[in-house]
Design a protein around this motif. Structure first.
Motif, mmCIF file in Angstrom:
data_model
loop_
_atom_site.group_PDB
_atom_site.id
_atom_site.type_symbol
_atom_site.label_atom_id
_atom_site.label_comp_id
_atom_site.label_asym_id
_atom_site.label_seq_id
_atom_site.Cartn_x
_atom_site.Cartn_y
_atom_site.Cartn_z
ATOM 1 N N VAL A 160 0.823 -1.198 0.040
ATOM 2 C CA VAL A 160 0.056 0.021 0.180
ATOM 3 C C VAL A 160 0.810 1.244 0.078
ATOM 4 N N LYS A 161 2.092 1.281 0.917
ATOM 5 C CA LYS A 161 2.867 2.334 0.777
ATOM 6 C C LYS A 161 3.507 2.562 -0.523
ATOM 7 N N ARG A 162 3.957 1.514 -1.059
ATOM 8 C CA ARG A 162 4.544 1.875 -2.685
ATOM 9 C C ARG A 162 3.500 2.261 -3.601
ATOM 10 N N ALA A 163 2.472 1.650 -3.369
ATOM 11 C CA ALA A 163 1.277 2.053 -4.390
ATOM 12 C C ALA A 163 0.797 3.662 -4.047
ATOM 13 N N ARG A 164 0.627 4.124 -2.913
ATOM 14 C CA ARG A 164 0.314 5.263 -2.546
ATOM 15 C C ARG A 164 1.413 6.319 -3.066
ATOM 16 N N GLN A 165 2.654 6.030 -3.214
ATOM 17 C CA GLN A 165 3.753 6.864 -3.723
ATOM 18 C C GLN A 165 3.743 6.948 -5.036
ATOM 19 N N VAL A 193 -6.879 2.398 -2.279
ATOM 20 C CA VAL A 193 -5.801 2.768 -3.262
ATOM 21 C C VAL A 193 -6.511 2.781 -4.421
ATOM 22 N N VAL A 194 -7.063 1.686 -4.906
ATOM 23 C CA VAL A 194 -7.864 1.594 -6.233
ATOM 24 C C VAL A 194 -9.112 2.541 -6.251
ATOM 25 N N ARG A 195 -9.611 2.965 -5.184
ATOM 26 C CA ARG A 195 -10.685 4.154 -5.268
ATOM 27 C C ARG A 195 -10.026 5.304 -5.286
ATOM 28 N N ILE A 223 -9.604 -5.128 -6.318
ATOM 29 C CA ILE A 223 -8.854 -6.345 -5.946
ATOM 30 C C ILE A 223 -9.215 -7.784 -5.971
ATOM 31 N N GLN A 224 -10.418 -7.625 -5.506
ATOM 32 C CA GLN A 224 -11.076 -8.976 -5.233
ATOM 33 C C GLN A 224 -11.232 -9.654 -6.529
ATOM 34 N N ALA A 225 -11.614 -8.834 -7.690
ATOM 35 C CA ALA A 225 -11.904 -9.322 -8.887
ATOM 36 C C ALA A 225 -10.495 -9.757 -9.787
ATOM 37 N N LEU A 226 -9.638 -8.930 -9.426
ATOM 38 C CA LEU A 226 -8.275 -9.247 -10.069
ATOM 39 C C LEU A 226 -7.748 -10.507 -9.486
ATOM 40 N N ILE A 253 -4.541 7.448 -20.960
ATOM 41 C CA ILE A 253 -3.301 7.303 -20.680
ATOM 42 C C ILE A 253 -3.102 7.075 -19.122
ATOM 43 N N LEU A 254 -3.974 7.791 -18.628
ATOM 44 C CA LEU A 254 -3.933 7.515 -16.804
ATOM 45 C C LEU A 254 -4.180 6.377 -16.509
ATOM 46 N N LYS A 255 -5.129 5.750 -17.115
ATOM 47 C CA LYS A 255 -5.686 4.136 -16.926
ATOM 48 C C LYS A 255 -4.647 3.239 -17.282
ATOM 49 N N ARG A 256 -3.835 3.456 -18.300
ATOM 50 C CA ARG A 256 -2.569 2.535 -18.643
ATOM 51 C C ARG A 256 -1.579 2.772 -17.706
ATOM 52 N N PHE A 257 -1.124 3.898 -17.345
ATOM 53 C CA PHE A 257 -0.274 4.156 -16.337
ATOM 54 C C PHE A 257 -0.591 3.428 -14.831
ATOM 55 N N TYR A 258 -1.809 3.501 -14.517
ATOM 56 C CA TYR A 258 -2.193 2.692 -13.423
ATOM 57 C C TYR A 258 -2.111 1.112 -13.475
ATOM 58 N N SER A 259 -2.698 0.700 -14.749
ATOM 59 C CA SER A 259 -2.403 -0.530 -15.023
ATOM 60 C C SER A 259 -0.996 -1.359 -14.782
ATOM 61 N N CYS A 260 -0.133 -0.580 -15.495
ATOM 62 C CA CYS A 260 1.429 -0.767 -15.583
ATOM 63 C C CYS A 260 2.317 -0.525 -14.403
ATOM 64 N N ASN A 261 1.750 0.514 -13.608
ATOM 65 C CA ASN A 261 2.675 1.078 -12.417
ATOM 66 C C ASN A 261 1.758 0.526 -11.095
ATOM 67 N N ILE A 262 0.604 1.230 -10.912
ATOM 68 C CA ILE A 262 0.220 0.732 -9.465
ATOM 69 C C ILE A 262 -0.446 -0.390 -9.362
ATOM 70 N N GLU A 263 -1.201 -1.024 -10.417
ATOM 71 C CA GLU A 263 -2.019 -2.288 -10.383
ATOM 72 C C GLU A 263 -0.677 -3.295 -10.213
ATOM 73 N N SER A 264 0.275 -3.240 -10.925
ATOM 74 C CA SER A 264 1.306 -4.321 -10.881
ATOM 75 C C SER A 264 1.996 -4.368 -9.315
ATOM 76 N N ILE A 265 1.785 -3.133 -8.622
ATOM 77 C CA ILE A 265 2.291 -3.286 -7.201
ATOM 78 C C ILE A 265 1.281 -3.765 -6.558
ATOM 79 N N LEU A 266 0.134 -3.783 -6.523
ATOM 80 C CA LEU A 266 -0.990 -4.282 -5.656
ATOM 81 C C LEU A 266 -0.988 -5.602 -5.957
ATOM 82 N N THR A 267 -0.961 -6.148 -7.002
ATOM 83 C CA THR A 267 -1.440 -7.499 -7.453
ATOM 84 C C THR A 267 0.167 -8.461 -7.478
#
Length: 291
Positions: A159-164, A216-218, A231-234, A181-195
């Protein structure tokens, strides 16, 4: 010359007689010839190391040796307080390294004991080359913090890494980047950290850990203005995908855990006495495949 022999000779010529010097400013050291090891950064080096250490296998059925590049882990099941097989495995690993010109860094080697019994037994220290291996409560293994199979520490770190990374998402939005573009950045950067390795730890996370991850997702959803998968769906999707790969691969070590019932339509449920096992990957995956 046969193709296999030509390939071996080519690799042998590549690895032997390598020249190395050290240069500091205008001073250059004497030339040293290296005939061991593989060049750092070389594409072949990980493969050659895996081939070189392929014969390093567990001798006892109660032990497992997990190898990932140069990261080696010995997992031992101790029954009736008999540590003989486990200690012999550690000793044999140290001897194998010595025989193959590999050195174990004892200062980076840790031992973690997972024991859920009410009356726990004290385990003596492990010695490698006369040095005591430190016993730890928590350990970071391939990016995942293991703490007696409790995942609060790992979740807090994730969570800490994702918030950064959310800060960079805010900056991109202020620079006028569009939702795609924002959604793509989220998928490549933040979502990969969370999952990362989510199939191993998410199932046994506490309710508060689940909420922290979803917050974090919200937040990212508010920034991007787009609907993002929960996250549950992923987790469910990753479990199903991984389970199907195991089912289709008879060579996978866990393939035997997915056995069909006599009618051939559903998989046999895994027996679990504890909630910890019930919420782990294999029982969860079997339930998902049986839906």
């Amino acid at each position: 010359m046969k193709p296999k022999q030509a390939l071996c000779n080519w690799i042998l010529d590549f690895l032997t007689g390598c020249l190395q010097v050290v240069r500091v400013g205008s001073n250059t050291s004497a030339t040293l010839i290296l005939n061991t090891g593989a060049p750092q950064g070389c594409v072949l080096s990980p493969l050659l190391y895996s081939l070189f250490t392929h014969d390093c296998m567990a001798r006892h059925d109660s032990n497992t040796i997990i190898k990932f590049a140069d990261d080696t882990t010995v997992v031992g099941l101790i029954t009736d307080n008999d540590e003989t097989a486990y200690r012999e495995e550690v000793r044999d690993l140290a001897v194998c390294c010595q025989d193959n010109s590999l050195s174990l860094n004892v200062t980076k080697t840790k031992e973690m004991i997972v024991d859920y019994r009410k009356r726990r037994t004290e385990h003596g220290p492990i010695l490698i080359d006369g040095a005591v291996v430190e016993q730890v409560v928590s350990f970071k293994f391939l990016g995942v913090y293991i703490n007696k199979l409790e995942w609060s520490k790992h979740t807090k770190t994730v969570v800490k890494r994702a918030r950064q990374s959310l800060f960079h998402l805010w900056r991109l939005k202020r620079f006028g980047m569009g939702p795609e573009i924002l959604k793509r950045f989220y998928s490549c950067n933040i979502e990969s950290i969370l999952t990362g390795c989510i199939t191993a730890w998410y199932g046994n996370c506490s309710a508060s850990d689940h909420k922290a991850l979803q917050r974090v997702v919200r937040t990212a959803q508010y920034i991007t203005g787009a609907m993002l998968p929960a996250i549950q769906a992923l987790y469910t999707r990753r479990c199903q995908r991984k389970a199907l790969k195991i089912v289709k691969d008879p060579r996978h070590p866990s393939h035997r855990l997915f056995s069909l019932l006599p009618h051939g339509k559903r998989y046999r449920s895994a027996k679990s006495r504890t909630k910890r096992l019930l919420n782990s990957f294999y029982p969860q995956a079997i339930r998902l495949l049986n839906r």
